[in-house]
Design a protein around this motif. Sequence first.
Motif, PDB file in Angstrom:
ATOM      1  N   VAL A 190       0.846  -1.191   0.000  1.00  0.00           N
ATOM      2  CA  VAL A 190       0.000   0.000   0.000  1.00  0.00           C
ATOM      3  C   VAL A 190       0.887   1.248   0.000  1.00  0.00           C
ATOM      4  O   VAL A 190       1.735   1.397   0.889  1.00  0.00           O
ATOM      5  CB  VAL A 190      -0.891  -0.006   1.267  1.00  0.00           C
ATOM      6  N   GLY A 220      11.222  -2.441  10.068  1.00  0.00           N
ATOM      7  CA  GLY A 220       9.770  -2.298   9.894  1.00  0.00           C
ATOM      8  C   GLY A 220       9.335  -1.477   8.693  1.00  0.00           C
ATOM      9  O   GLY A 220       8.177  -1.085   8.602  1.00  0.00           O
ATOM     10  N   LYS A 223      10.795  -4.357   4.175  1.00  0.00           N
ATOM     11  CA  LYS A 223      11.830  -5.019   3.352  1.00  0.00           C
ATOM     12  C   LYS A 223      11.390  -6.429   2.952  1.00  0.00           C
ATOM     13  O   LYS A 223      11.554  -6.860   1.827  1.00  0.00           O
ATOM     14  CB  LYS A 223      13.164  -5.094   4.117  1.00  0.00           C
ATOM     15  N   ARG A 407       5.631  -1.126  10.650  1.00  0.00           N
ATOM     16  CA  ARG A 407       5.202  -2.102  11.653  1.00  0.00           C
ATOM     17  C   ARG A 407       4.646  -1.386  12.888  1.00  0.00           C
ATOM     18  O   ARG A 407       3.644  -1.807  13.458  1.00  0.00           O
ATOM     19  CB  ARG A 407       6.361  -3.010  12.059  1.00  0.00           C
ATOM     20  N   GLU A 410       1.223  -0.168  12.152  1.00  0.00           N
ATOM     21  CA  GLU A 410       0.295  -1.309  12.156  1.00  0.00           C
ATOM     22  C   GLU A 410      -0.116  -1.651  13.590  1.00  0.00           C
ATOM     23  O   GLU A 410      -1.300  -1.832  13.889  1.00  0.00           O
ATOM     24  CB  GLU A 410       0.999  -2.508  11.498  1.00  0.00           C
TER      25      GLU A 410
END
Length: 517
Positions: A190, A220, A223, A407, A410
């Motif tokens: 995204v 985060g 990758k 991350r 999230e």
Amino acid sequence: MNIDINQYQQLLKISKELLIQADIDHVLTISMDRLIEISGAERGIIILFDEAGDSLFQTARQLEQKDIEHPEFEISRTIIEQVRSSEQPLYLPNAMEHPSLKKSNSVGELRLLSVICLPLVHQKKLFGVIYLDNRTIEGAFQSDTFAFVQSFADFISLAAHHALSRKQLENRQDALEEELRTRYDFDAIVCHSPQMIQVLQTVSQVADTDVPVLVEGESGTGKELIARALHYNSQRRQKPLLTVNCAAFPDDLLESEFFGHEKGAFTGAFKSRKGKFEQANGSTIFLDEIDEMSPALQVKLLRVIQWCEFTPLGSDEARKSDVRIVAACKTPLKSLVESGKFREDLYYRLHVFCIKVPPLRERKEDIILLAEHFLKDAAIQMQKDLPKLSAIAKQTLQHYSFPGNVRELENIIRRAVILCKDKTIEPEHFPEEITKSSLKFDQDDTSQFPTFKQAKQKIVDEFERQYLLRVLHESNGVIAKAAQLAGMHTKNFHQKLNKHNIHINKTNSKSQVPNSK
Ligand SMILES: Nc1ncnc2c1ncn2[C@@H]1O[C@H](COP(=O)(O)OP(=O)(O)OP(=O)(O)O)[C@@H](O)[C@H]1O
Ligand SMILES: [Mg+2]
């Protein structure tokens, strides 16, 4: 039960035959043919039911190992239903004389005489039925034949259940592989920041080649997602991507993990074992955290890249493997080469294509898009109605620096979805450090506490900017189309773009991707 030694031997032979069958259709067909042969039946059928009780698999056979073309017209459903509902076996010398079946149309029309019908049970649950009949001889099945068929039915239950579980596992594996493919195609990544669009363009250019790729980026940033996109968009995607985390093993174990070992190569090596490079033959290997790899292993890796060759521990025979290498690191490898921690020759081999994944703070356009993406995911997973991010919540996220990158975002969103009892996520649902950092930003930004009008204006500006970027993304950077989507005159749309310093990058190969300065 009275089974003679001959029958036991037959049972054993068939058991062995069934045990090696992985395919459920084979298990059922072999079972039916053997049962017809041994019992003296003319025809037989096995039906397996699914959880809902619908017929899942069916095998209908007759003498000479042939299929029955239309079993629905040849076999009494009344008998099958009776056994299925009572879960009790039926053993009939003459079905037409049986009190509960006398009136059954199917029994009468088919002129059924000898019938054996048994439930198939696994772990006390009925999951199928076996049916055998003989329409020419009354009392064709002796009582010891019935006992034998009963023992055999237990075995068929077991073999069919194993084959079914295997089939379900295979179906699940197919579904998971399909999910992996879709999860790691480009749509799964995204973004709409020009930096990330550039990254994706490089991925699409290089995915279907065999050159090594190095993916650099902070913790985060995505990758691994990029590494997966490279693999699942290459010809190698039919085989699974193999991942080795170079930081997770001590040196000697990592070497065995990479190249495998022979039996007795070291204490505890009781069996020989293939390494990841051998397993990845024809596929891609993802070497995560390659910046943590020791100099000794760096030499061996260089050899694999140069010669496609490696030697398992304890062996003196080199082996070949056709492997595509994708590596990832958090510390830029160049700096490690400069400080002497990473071999320069290996660096140049890996660095043929280097994809730098930018940190989230350098692509703020992606923050809200990603947040909304994670919001949807979390709401679905937690089976909640999809909450919205309030304007202040969005602004708070925009002003945060995200040291843990995507991350961290999230995790923040997942936490907020858990905490949010209403339909709107507010800054109070975020961890304290995020709201604090947003306040700090405001204080840095303005010397005094903003008035309501100023605060509102700031949010409106931010909303406008995000909206413009979004609508430009939707219209592939075509301004006339974007203005139309936005319900604005092109002239007004241009004015808004100028106000927010948004420019269309016409040099980009995909052309006209928005660029915000
Ligand atoms: N552009 C993106 N779109 C959707 N999800 C993303 C994106 N970037 C990262 N993620 C998600 O963020 C999480 C972290 O991504 P990933 O594991 O690929 O990062 P990483 O750079 O390999 O992290 P680390 O350095 O800790 O190994 C994953 O759950 C991933 O799915
Ligand atoms: Mg990773």
